[in-house]
Write a protein that holds these residues in place. Structure first.
Motif, PDB file in Angstrom:
ATOM      1  N   ARG A 215      63.871  43.780  43.432  1.00  0.00           N
ATOM      2  CA  ARG A 215      62.987  44.937  43.476  1.00  0.00           C
ATOM      3  C   ARG A 215      63.149  45.443  44.898  1.00  0.00           C
ATOM      4  O   ARG A 215      62.772  44.768  45.846  1.00  0.00           O
TER       5      ARG A 215
ATOM      6  N   ASP B 203      60.150  48.488  31.935  1.00  0.00           N
ATOM      7  CA  ASP B 203      60.754  48.640  33.264  1.00  0.00           C
ATOM      8  C   ASP B 203      62.155  49.241  33.141  1.00  0.00           C
ATOM      9  O   ASP B 203      62.892  48.932  32.199  1.00  0.00           O
TER      10      ASP B 203
ATOM     11  N   LEU C 118      65.553  46.274  39.714  1.00  0.00           N
ATOM     12  CA  LEU C 118      64.405  46.982  39.158  1.00  0.00           C
ATOM     13  C   LEU C 118      64.336  48.341  39.831  1.00  0.00           C
ATOM     14  O   LEU C 118      64.244  48.435  41.050  1.00  0.00           O
TER      15      LEU C 118
ATOM     16  N   ASP D 263      59.008  50.873  39.726  1.00  0.00           N
ATOM     17  CA  ASP D 263      57.914  49.914  39.793  1.00  0.00           C
ATOM     18  C   ASP D 263      56.684  50.555  39.164  1.00  0.00           C
ATOM     19  O   ASP D 263      56.347  51.696  39.463  1.00  0.00           O
TER      20      ASP D 263
END
Length: 186
Positions: free
Chosen positions: A137, A151, A172, A175
Motif C-alpha cells: 500500500r 479494492d 493496492l 485505499d
C-alpha cells in the motif's frame, strides 16, 4: 551467450569433438612411430637403443588431457550460458494488469480484471499467494489479509526462463480510507 551453430551443434561440442579427433590421431601416430621403433630395434643388432614410452601410457595421458580440456570447455560454456541468460529479461517477461479484489482467502486471492486491461487480463483470476509475494500500500508492505473485497490492485506477473508465470508483486491502488485525496479522521 548464443554460440554459433554448425549443423545445429553448439560450437563447444564441435571443439570437444575436434579435441577427441586430435587425441585419436595422436595415439594412432604414436602407435605407428612406436611400431617402427620396435621394428628398427629388432632389426638392429647393435647394443644401443633409445627407449620410447609404451603406447598404452601415452593413450592414458592423452585421455586425461582430453578429460581436463572437456571439463574446462564445459565450465566455460555453462558459465557463459548462465551468465548471459540469467539476468536477461524481455519486456514480455513482466506483465502488469489492474483488477478489483473479489475475494481474499487465507492464501488465495480472487480478482476480476478491469476493462482497461489487455483482453488476456480481463475476467476472473484466482492466485495462490505465498510468502515471497510482496503486497504494498503505497510504499508500505502489507499482508494479504489487509486486502478486502472491492479494492483496486495492480498485479505484476513475472515469467521465468522455464515459462512459469507467478505473481511478483501486488500493489493496492485505492485505499478505502482515502476520500478525494484526503484521509478521513476516525
Amino acid at each position: 551467450m548464443n554460440f554459433p551453430t554448425f549443423l545445429n551443434y553448439p560450437t563447444f561440442f564441435l571443439a570437444l569433438f575436434a579435441i577427441v579427433i586430435i587425441l585419436v590421431a595422436t595415439v594412432i601416430v604414436y602407435f605407428q612411430v612406436y611400431k617402427r621403433h620396435i621394428n628398427k630395434a629388432l632389426g638392429t643388432t647393435e647394443g644401443k637403443r633409445t627407449s620410447m614410452v609404451p603406447p598404452n601410457r601415452v593413450a592414458i595421458v592423452m585421455t586425461i588431457i582430453v578429460l581436463i580440456i572437456g571439463i574446462f570447455i564445459s565450465y566455460i560454456a555453462g558459465y557463459a550460458n548462465a551468465k548471459d541468460d540469467a539476468w536477461v529479461m524481455s519486456h514480455s517477461d513482466i506483465q502488469t494488469f489492474y483488477a478489483e479484489v473479489k475475494e481474499v482467502g487465507e492464501k488465495t486471492l480472487l480478482v476480476d480484471g478491469i476493462s482497461l486491461n489487455d483482453e488476456n487480463y480481463r475476467g476472473e483470476f484466482q492466485y495462490d499467494i505465498w510468502g515471497e509475494v510482496s503486497i504494498y500500500r503505497q510504499d508500505a508492505v502489507i499482508r494479504l489479509s489487509d486486502l478486502s473485497e472491492g479494492d483496486l490492485v495492480s498485479i505484476t506477473l513475472l515469467t521465468d526462463r522455464t515459462g512459469i508465470t507467478n505473481i511478483f508483486k501486488i500493489q493496492l491502488l485505492a485505499d478505502k480510507n482515502l476520500n478525494m485525496g484526503r484521509r478521513t479522521v476516525r
